[in-house]
Design an enzyme around this catalytic site. Structure first.
Site, PDB file in Angstrom:
ATOM      1  N   GLN A   1     -12.507  -7.102 -32.819  1.00 14.81           N
ATOM      2  CA  GLN A   1     -11.315  -6.440 -33.356  1.00 14.81           C
ATOM      3  C   GLN A   1     -10.079  -7.276 -32.998  1.00 14.81           C
ATOM      4  O   GLN A   1      -9.774  -7.480 -31.823  1.00 14.81           O
ATOM      5  CB  GLN A   1     -11.165  -5.021 -32.789  1.00 14.81           C
ATOM      6  CG  GLN A   1     -10.045  -4.254 -33.510  1.00 14.81           C
ATOM      7  CD  GLN A   1      -9.772  -2.880 -32.942  1.00 14.81           C
ATOM      8  OE1 GLN A   1      -9.649  -2.712 -31.734  1.00 14.81           O
ATOM      9  NE2 GLN A   1      -9.666  -1.887 -33.800  1.00 14.81           N
TER      10      GLN A   1
ATOM     11  N   HIS B   1      -7.152  -5.063 -36.743  1.00 14.57           N
ATOM     12  CA  HIS B   1      -6.700  -3.791 -36.147  1.00 14.57           C
ATOM     13  C   HIS B   1      -5.434  -3.334 -36.877  1.00 14.57           C
ATOM     14  O   HIS B   1      -4.327  -3.774 -36.567  1.00 14.57           O
ATOM     15  CB  HIS B   1      -6.432  -3.979 -34.660  1.00 14.57           C
ATOM     16  CG  HIS B   1      -6.373  -2.702 -33.874  1.00 14.57           C
ATOM     17  ND1 HIS B   1      -6.170  -1.467 -34.473  1.00 14.57           N
ATOM     18  CD2 HIS B   1      -6.501  -2.456 -32.542  1.00 14.57           C
ATOM     19  CE1 HIS B   1      -6.171  -0.532 -33.528  1.00 14.57           C
ATOM     20  NE2 HIS B   1      -6.378  -1.100 -32.362  1.00 14.57           N
TER      21      HIS B   1
ATOM     22  N   TYR C   1      -0.269   0.135 -33.525  1.00 17.33           N
ATOM     23  CA  TYR C   1      -0.007  -1.262 -33.171  1.00 17.33           C
ATOM     24  C   TYR C   1       0.697  -1.964 -34.338  1.00 17.33           C
ATOM     25  O   TYR C   1       1.037  -1.328 -35.340  1.00 17.33           O
ATOM     26  CB  TYR C   1      -1.304  -1.937 -32.715  1.00 17.33           C
ATOM     27  CG  TYR C   1      -1.829  -1.279 -31.454  1.00 17.33           C
ATOM     28  CD1 TYR C   1      -1.076  -1.314 -30.278  1.00 17.33           C
ATOM     29  CD2 TYR C   1      -3.023  -0.561 -31.456  1.00 17.33           C
ATOM     30  CE1 TYR C   1      -1.513  -0.668 -29.122  1.00 17.33           C
ATOM     31  CE2 TYR C   1      -3.468   0.094 -30.299  1.00 17.33           C
ATOM     32  CZ  TYR C   1      -2.703   0.031 -29.141  1.00 17.33           C
ATOM     33  OH  TYR C   1      -3.121   0.679 -28.003  1.00 17.33           O
TER      34      TYR C   1
ATOM     35  N   ARG D   1      -9.529  -1.675 -39.596  1.00 16.53           N
ATOM     36  CA  ARG D   1      -9.448  -0.297 -39.094  1.00 16.53           C
ATOM     37  C   ARG D   1      -8.063   0.264 -39.406  1.00 16.53           C
ATOM     38  O   ARG D   1      -7.058  -0.411 -39.176  1.00 16.53           O
ATOM     39  CB  ARG D   1      -9.681  -0.273 -37.585  1.00 16.53           C
ATOM     40  CG  ARG D   1      -9.832   1.145 -37.054  1.00 16.53           C
ATOM     41  CD  ARG D   1     -10.224   1.170 -35.591  1.00 16.53           C
ATOM     42  NE  ARG D   1     -11.246   2.180 -35.372  1.00 16.53           N
ATOM     43  CZ  ARG D   1     -11.365   2.901 -34.256  1.00 16.53           C
ATOM     44  NH1 ARG D   1     -10.554   2.694 -33.240  1.00 16.53           N
ATOM     45  NH2 ARG D   1     -12.312   3.808 -34.132  1.00 16.53           N
TER      46      ARG D   1
ATOM     47  N   ASN E   1       0.354   6.110 -30.063  1.00 15.22           N
ATOM     48  CA  ASN E   1       1.423   5.184 -29.667  1.00 15.22           C
ATOM     49  C   ASN E   1       2.739   5.432 -30.388  1.00 15.22           C
ATOM     50  O   ASN E   1       3.509   4.509 -30.643  1.00 15.22           O
ATOM     51  CB  ASN E   1       0.962   3.735 -29.815  1.00 15.22           C
ATOM     52  CG  ASN E   1      -0.094   3.395 -28.783  1.00 15.22           C
ATOM     53  OD1 ASN E   1       0.099   3.643 -27.603  1.00 15.22           O
ATOM     54  ND2 ASN E   1      -1.224   2.864 -29.231  1.00 15.22           N
TER      55      ASN E   1
ATOM     56  N   GLY F   1     -17.069   6.345 -30.143  1.00 12.84           N
ATOM     57  CA  GLY F   1     -16.294   5.663 -29.112  1.00 12.84           C
ATOM     58  C   GLY F   1     -16.697   6.111 -27.726  1.00 12.84           C
ATOM     59  O   GLY F   1     -17.565   5.514 -27.088  1.00 12.84           O
ATOM     60  N   ARG F   2     -16.095   7.218 -27.265  1.00  8.82           N
ATOM     61  CA  ARG F   2     -16.317   7.665 -25.891  1.00  8.82           C
ATOM     62  C   ARG F   2     -17.793   7.802 -25.521  1.00  8.82           C
ATOM     63  O   ARG F   2     -18.171   7.434 -24.400  1.00  8.82           O
ATOM     64  CB  ARG F   2     -15.542   8.971 -25.648  1.00  8.82           C
ATOM     65  CG  ARG F   2     -14.036   8.732 -25.584  1.00  8.82           C
ATOM     66  CD  ARG F   2     -13.230   9.984 -25.805  1.00  8.82           C
ATOM     67  NE  ARG F   2     -13.345  10.474 -27.187  1.00  8.82           N
ATOM     68  CZ  ARG F   2     -12.702  11.522 -27.668  1.00  8.82           C
ATOM     69  NH1 ARG F   2     -11.892  12.208 -26.884  1.00  8.82           N
ATOM     70  NH2 ARG F   2     -12.856  11.880 -28.930  1.00  8.82           N
TER      71      ARG F   2
HETATM   72  C1  FMN Z   1     -11.202   4.046 -23.373  1.00  8.42           C
HETATM   73  C2  FMN Z   1     -10.841   3.929 -24.825  1.00  8.42           C
HETATM   74  C3  FMN Z   1     -10.455   2.691 -25.319  1.00  8.42           C
HETATM   75  C4  FMN Z   1     -10.147   2.538 -26.687  1.00  8.42           C
HETATM   76  N1  FMN Z   1      -9.829   1.292 -27.163  1.00  8.42           N
HETATM   77  C5  FMN Z   1      -9.638   1.112 -28.487  1.00  8.42           C
HETATM   78  C6  FMN Z   1      -9.427  -0.195 -29.016  1.00  8.42           C
HETATM   79  O1  FMN Z   1      -9.438  -1.198 -28.305  1.00  8.42           O
HETATM   80  N2  FMN Z   1      -9.220  -0.296 -30.356  1.00  8.42           N
HETATM   81  C7  FMN Z   1      -9.214   0.797 -31.180  1.00  8.42           C
HETATM   82  O2  FMN Z   1      -9.028   0.655 -32.392  1.00  8.42           O
HETATM   83  N3  FMN Z   1      -9.445   2.036 -30.704  1.00  8.42           N
HETATM   84  C8  FMN Z   1      -9.674   2.207 -29.391  1.00  8.42           C
HETATM   85  N4  FMN Z   1      -9.970   3.467 -28.913  1.00  8.42           N
HETATM   86  C9  FMN Z   1     -10.195   4.573 -29.859  1.00  8.42           C
HETATM   87  C10 FMN Z   1     -11.689   4.704 -30.144  1.00  8.42           C
HETATM   88  O3  FMN Z   1     -12.177   3.546 -30.823  1.00  8.42           O
HETATM   89  C11 FMN Z   1     -11.997   5.927 -31.032  1.00  8.42           C
HETATM   90  O4  FMN Z   1     -11.229   5.859 -32.185  1.00  8.42           O
HETATM   91  C12 FMN Z   1     -11.708   7.253 -30.323  1.00  8.42           C
HETATM   92  O5  FMN Z   1     -12.261   7.274 -29.025  1.00  8.42           O
HETATM   93  C13 FMN Z   1     -12.281   8.426 -31.143  1.00  8.42           C
HETATM   94  O6  FMN Z   1     -13.666   8.274 -31.326  1.00  8.42           O
HETATM   95  P1  FMN Z   1     -14.715   9.135 -30.442  1.00  8.42           P
HETATM   96  O7  FMN Z   1     -14.361  10.589 -30.697  1.00  8.42           O
HETATM   97  O8  FMN Z   1     -16.070   8.786 -30.967  1.00  8.42           O
HETATM   98  O9  FMN Z   1     -14.508   8.765 -29.005  1.00  8.42           O
HETATM   99  C14 FMN Z   1     -10.224   3.656 -27.555  1.00  8.42           C
HETATM  100  C15 FMN Z   1     -10.596   4.897 -27.035  1.00  8.42           C
HETATM  101  C16 FMN Z   1     -10.908   5.043 -25.692  1.00  8.42           C
HETATM  102  C17 FMN Z   1     -11.364   6.387 -25.180  1.00  8.42           C
END
Ligand code: FMN
Length: 363
Positions: free
Chosen positions: A99, A175, A180, A227, A235, A316-317
């Site tokens: 990314q 991204h 951002y 994305r 943010n 993600g999480r």
């Molecule tokens: C610890 C953490 C770091 C993340 N880092 C990024 C990132 O680097 N780039 C991004 O687009 N989203 C980032 N996100 C957002 C996740 O990619 C994702 O969109 C978000 O956690 C929702 O998905 P989930 O419900 O499956 O966790 C981050 C989320 C968390 C919790």
């Protein structure tokens, strides 16, 4: 008939072993020079059973960095560090995109060259925090980018895409989400420019589309995804016309022929429906693959797949604590919880030490 996530999927020229994607997750563990190290290779290798891994956000330049110890992809040492990561994933039969990230105003002077102000579409400070010196602090006041600086940013993305291929990545994800730089330009809460990059929907989309076109030119549409997060206030961004803005953006992305759009549906990491938005409209406008993200579990993903609302589902999480998430979902094994204290920064603890479930405990 109910469809399943556990079948191969063709993404451009790649065959993914299933429809489960590891979402990008920032973990702040890059070494000196913002180079990903052996531990990072181990971490991604452990998660290689995902159909596709998307790396943590990776800055395309020092100016594009907004948090402590996030990796870059603009130096030779960084390329070599990432090569270890892509090799570890490929050795296990996985696929990985990087990314590509410019944070824009979500940064701090401590992370910028010579303590310079972070850059933004307009000199509007984001109401958000960044992670510096092991703590969360307010972001710095940004300065508005000059028109003549924008081609340099497009070029940094282009070079980063070339570096990604040199590092062995299967493709890149631009991204364009989460408040951002590219999202700041797209959304009128952060962009009050009066030149060709502000004002109308077309103007605000321009930088995102120029960057994507440059990446396509450099490495090919089959290896380029993006994305977006149309209604996420992440943010501190806001938009008065998200539906029209992102309908337009997705039409243009479709025309570029990129391989996927990856859509954060709702508030990133929060409610899916806090702001009304027709994600189906994006799905219908885009001919290639639609990756859905945000708050999915097996049940919701399976139902959206069956209803043809998306092709692939990013988690993600759940991937933080479950390196073998695919196997756990497939077997109905319980999911491990994550320790919030070890998410950002540190070493192996809370990073590579979440175990895969023992085969014997599968039901
Ligand atoms: C610890 C953490 C770091 C993340 N880092 C990024 C990132 O680097 N780039 C991004 O687009 N989203 C980032 N996100 C957002 C996740 O990619 C994702 O969109 C978000 O956690 C929702 O998905 P989930 O419900 O499956 O966790 C981050 C989320 C968390 C919790």
């Amino acid at each position: 008939m109910t469809k399943t996530l556990f079948e191969p999927y063709t993404l451009g020229s790649l065959t993914l072993s299933n429809r489960i994607i590891m979402a990008p997750l920032t973990r702040n563990r890059a070494g000196p020079g913002f180079v990903p190290g052996d531990l990072t290779a181990e971490y991604y290798g452990q998660r290689a059973s995902a159909g596709l891994l998307i790396s943590e956000a990776t800055q395309i330049s020092q100016q594009g960095q907004g948090y402590q110890d996030t990796p870059g992809i603009y130096s030779q040492a960084q390329i070599e560090g990432w090569r270890k990561v892509t090799s570890a994933v490929h050795a296990k039969g996985g696929r990985i995109f990087v990314q590509l990230w410019h944070v824009g105003r979500v940064s701090h002077i401590e992370l910028q060259e010579n303590g310079a102000a972070p850059v933004a579409p307009s000199a509007i400070r984001a109401k958000t925090k960044t992670f510096v010196n092991d703590g969360f602090i307010d972001v710095s006041e940004p300065r508005a980018l000059k028109l003549h600086e924008l081609p340099g940013i497009v070029d940094d993305f282009r070079k980063a895409a070339a570096n990604a291929v040199a590092a062995g990545f299967d493709g890149v994800e631009v991204h364009g989400a989460n408040g951002y730089l590219l999202d700041q330009f797209a959304k009128d809460g952060a962009n009050v420019r009066t030149d060709a990059y502000g004002g109308s929907i077309e103007n605000r989309a321009r930088l995102m589309l120029e960057v994507t076109a440059a990446v396509v030119e450099e490495i090919g549409a089959e290896r380029t995804g993006i994305r977006i997060s149309p209604v996420s206030p992440a943010n501190g961004v806001s938009s008065s016309d998200a539906q029209a803005q992102f309908d337009y953006i997705v039409d243009q992305l479709d025309a570029l022929g990129i391989v996927y759009i990856h859509v954060v549906e709702g508030t990133t990491g929060g409610p899916r429906d806090a702001t009304p938005f027709d994600f189906g409209s994006l799905r219908r406008r885009f001919g290639n693959t639609y990756i859905a993200n945000n708050g999915y579990d097996l049940e919701l993903a399976t139902s959206h797949l069956t209803e043809d609302k998306a092709d692939l589902f990013a988690f993600g999480r759940p991937f933080i604590g479950n390196p073998d998430l695919v196997e756990r979902l497939q077997t109905g094994a319980p999911l491990a919880q994550i320790n919030p204290a070890t998410i950002y920064g540190g070493g192996a603890a809370g990073y590579t030490d979440y175990p895969a479930i023992a085969a014997a405990s599968r039901r």
